[in-house]
Design an enzyme around this catalytic site. Structure first.
Site, PDB file in Angstrom:
ATOM      1  CG  ASP A 194      -2.253  -0.704   1.255  1.00 39.19           C
ATOM      2  OD1 ASP A 194      -2.373  -1.840   0.246  1.00 39.19           O
ATOM      3  OD2 ASP A 194      -2.602  -0.742   1.902  1.00 39.19           O
ATOM      4  CE  LYS A 223      -6.723  -0.909  -0.066  1.00 36.33           C
ATOM      5  NZ  LYS A 223      -7.334  -2.774  -0.100  1.00 36.33           N
ATOM      6  N   GLY A 244      -4.921  -2.565   8.498  1.00 35.55           N
ATOM      7  CA  GLY A 244      -5.516  -1.484   9.807  1.00 35.55           C
ATOM      8  C   GLY A 244      -4.874  -1.900  10.740  1.00 35.55           C
ATOM      9  NE  ARG A 262      -3.272 -22.379  11.444  1.00 39.25           N
ATOM     10  CZ  ARG A 262      -2.067 -23.183  10.701  1.00 39.25           C
ATOM     11  NH1 ARG A 262      -2.452 -23.944  10.218  1.00 39.25           N
ATOM     12  NH2 ARG A 262      -0.935 -23.256  11.672  1.00 39.25           N
ATOM     13  N   GLY A 312      -2.923  -7.383   8.068  1.00 40.63           N
ATOM     14  CA  GLY A 312      -1.811  -7.276   9.247  1.00 40.63           C
ATOM     15  C   GLY A 312      -1.161  -7.784   9.116  1.00 40.63           C
ATOM     16  N   GLY A 322      -0.239  -3.422   3.734  1.00 41.31           N
ATOM     17  CA  GLY A 322      -1.024  -2.802   4.456  1.00 41.31           C
ATOM     18  C   GLY A 322      -0.204  -1.290   5.008  1.00 41.31           C
ATOM     19  CB  SER A 323      -1.264   0.279   8.156  1.00 37.70           C
ATOM     20  OG  SER A 323      -2.656   0.273   7.157  1.00 37.70           O
TER      21      SER A 323
END
Lengths: 313, 227
Positions: free
Chosen positions: A43, A100, A172, A184, A233, A254-255
């Site tokens: 990102d 997005k 996030g 999983r 995450g 992402g973050s």
């Protein structure tokens, strides 16, 4: 036989009856995702971040105005990014650029296709535009990636035309637990259906709310018919390696990169950990002295309305 | 009959699809991630992927020079899309640090046919593969802008303006394509590679016929005008 120059305009001939090129085919859309395997998609919110990501070895960047951590912090409605901002990132790097669109927001997706992004993420991180329907992705030339928390959701998205699937995770948060749960779930459901006799797949398709034909294909191949990435995450090289060990074909971060202390080093370390996910020595080496990881949020403390993973139907 | 041991560069990209195609053609495949993995190979495939990432990883892993050395010494290779780019002498529209191997005396233009929305499939006529057109899958594909005297152009396709563009080349034992044969069920390009690969015992594969029928540039004649 030998051409001194391969440029156009000399005496080369092409068959005049050759059919026109076919764009936006299933093979071209899914094939694009195959080329990203083993890679990290990052990102980025500025052209400068995009260049850092490219320098670190990212296979693609996701151009957006706010990373998910800021979407959480700021609240409000999260929408498609300003096309000008997306275009500035497309101009800054030579690697593929994704962007997005809101779930079900056909017009946002059409805008992103019109400006020429390489992949659209119909993303639960943005505020959904439609509470019942996702975009008919077969109607587009540009390929789509969608999130999924389990096999049924993945197959529903593929039946709508998604050419790539990612686990949803809880974007996030810097907390990998949901990405692990989804990866999983998808993998174990695939393993289970692969072991079932054909007559039982009808009832499983009904229970999973998945098209029977796609389920048969998954059972026969032992994997999805499209590439399966992970997202949500991932904040450290070891997180990326964990997800690869759980069977992801590649990683979205992402973050986790640009909310950390030293983005360039962390980005490069996550790329190397993804390639060498089965080499603890190397992951140890690249993990040393990376500076602060993003702070992170415990998902248990999020209210139901703050959870992104439940978006999508 | 012993099966040739063919490496697939496994840093990033569609490694599995190449391995499957090679195995369908009768090869044994091994993943190549470090210089030690280059030992004892009868051939190697450089898969599609993201060329900036692959070239960076090749350097980081210390693989670029040993790989280039093996290829110059005549190791047969098939390089598709990003693989072709990392082998090129010069890369246009790429990053300045991108030509990491310089084994093929070609100038390649990245993403030459356009971005993903311009990616396409079309049949490609490839004389060395016989009269049946090959299913060409072009994904953000490069083309060959120019080639050196030792390089044979094996196929062209028209660009958006109808101009023929070189999309498949051969120099010595190295074949480069800007399209993705590994994404199709047609294994003739992989068979062409295997026709040049001999098993350690010296036994060639059953796939050798396709290669033997093709006009060959002697493997020894790979003097590269690479500075």
């Amino acid at each position: 036989m030998t051409e001194r120059t391969a440029a156009a305009g000399d005496d080369m001939t092409l068959p005049t009856d050759s059919p026109p090129p076919a764009r936006g085919t299933e093979r071209v859309k899914r094939g694009m995702a195959e080329m990203l395997k083993g890679g990290v998609i990052m990102d980025v919110v500025t052209a400068e971040q995009a260049r850092i990501a490219e320098d670190a070895g990212a296979v693609a960047v996701m151009a957006l105005e706010r990373v998910p951590a800021d979407i959480r912090a700021n609240g409000g409605v999260a929408r498609m990014s300003d096309p000008e901002m997306v275009e500035s990132i497309m101009a800054a790097v030579s690697i593929p650029v994704m962007a997005k669109a809101r779930i079900g927001h056909i017009a946002e997706a059409e805008v992103l296709q019109a400006i020429g992004v390489d992949y659209i993420d119909e993303s639960e991180v943005l505020t959904p535009a439609d509470e019942a329907h996702h975009i008919d992705k077969w109607a587009f030339t540009v390929p789509f990636v969608n999130g999924a928390t389990g096999l049924g959701e993945a197959l529903r998205r593929i039946s709508e035309g998604a050419a790539m699937i990612r686990s949803k995770g809880e974007a996030g948060t810097g907390n990998v637990v949901e990405a692990v749960r989804h990866m999983r779930a998808i993998r174990s459901e695939i393993a289970r259906v692969s072991a079932l006799p054909p007559e039982e797949l009808f009832a499983v398709a009904k229970a999973l709310q998945a098209p029977h034909g796609l389920l048969v294909e998954v059972a026969a191949r032992g994997r999805l018919p499209v590439v399966l990435f992970t997202a949500g995450g991932i904040a450290t090289p070891a997180d990326a390696a964990l997800m690869m060990r759980l069977g992801a074909d590649g990683v979205f971060v992402g973050s986790g990169i640009f909310k950390s202390g030293d983005p360039a080093r962390r980005a490069s370390a996550i790329v190397q950990a993804t390639v060498h996910h089965d080499s603890p020595d190397l992951i140890a080496k690249v993990s040393r002295g990376l500076g602060e990881a993003m702070v992170g949020i415990n998902i248990d403390t999020l209210g139901q309305s703050e959870r992104f993973a439940g978006r999508g139907w | 009959m012993s099966r040739p041991r063919v490496g697939v560069l496994a840093l990033q990209g569609d490694v599995r699809e190449h391995a499957q195609a090679l195995e369908r053609c009768g090869a044994r495949t091994v993943a190549v991630r470090s210089p030690a993995d280059l030992r004892g190979l009868a051939g190697i495939v450089l898969p599609g992927g993201e060329s900036t990432t692959v070239s960076m990883l090749l350097v980081r892993e210390g693989l670029a020079q040993p790989l280039a050395g093996e290829l110059r010494a005549g190791l047969p290779a098939l390089a598709t899309c990003a693989g072709l780019i990392v082998l090129a002498r010069q890369v246009l529209d790429g990053r300045p640090d991108q030509h990491v191997c310089g084994v093929l005396d070609v100038v390649v233009r990245r993403n030459a046919f356009g971005r993903q929305v311009a990616s396409f499939e079309r049949p490609v006529d490839i004389a060395v593969l016989g009269p049946v057109a090959f299913p060409g899958v072009f994904i953000r594909a490069p083309w060959l802008e120019s080639v050196g005297p030792q390089v044979e152009v094996l196929a062209h396709v028209a660009d958006a303006d109808g101009h023929p563009r070189a999309v498949m080349v051969r120099q010595g034992a190295v074949i480069g394509t800007s399209f993705h044969p590994e994404l199709t069920a047609d294994d003739r390009v992989h068979a062409l590679l295997l026709g040049r690969c001999t098993a350690p015992s010296g036994t060639s594969t059953g796939a050798g016929a396709a290669g033997a029928a093709a006009p060959q540039v002697p493997a020894a004649a790979v003097p590269l005008g690479v500075g």
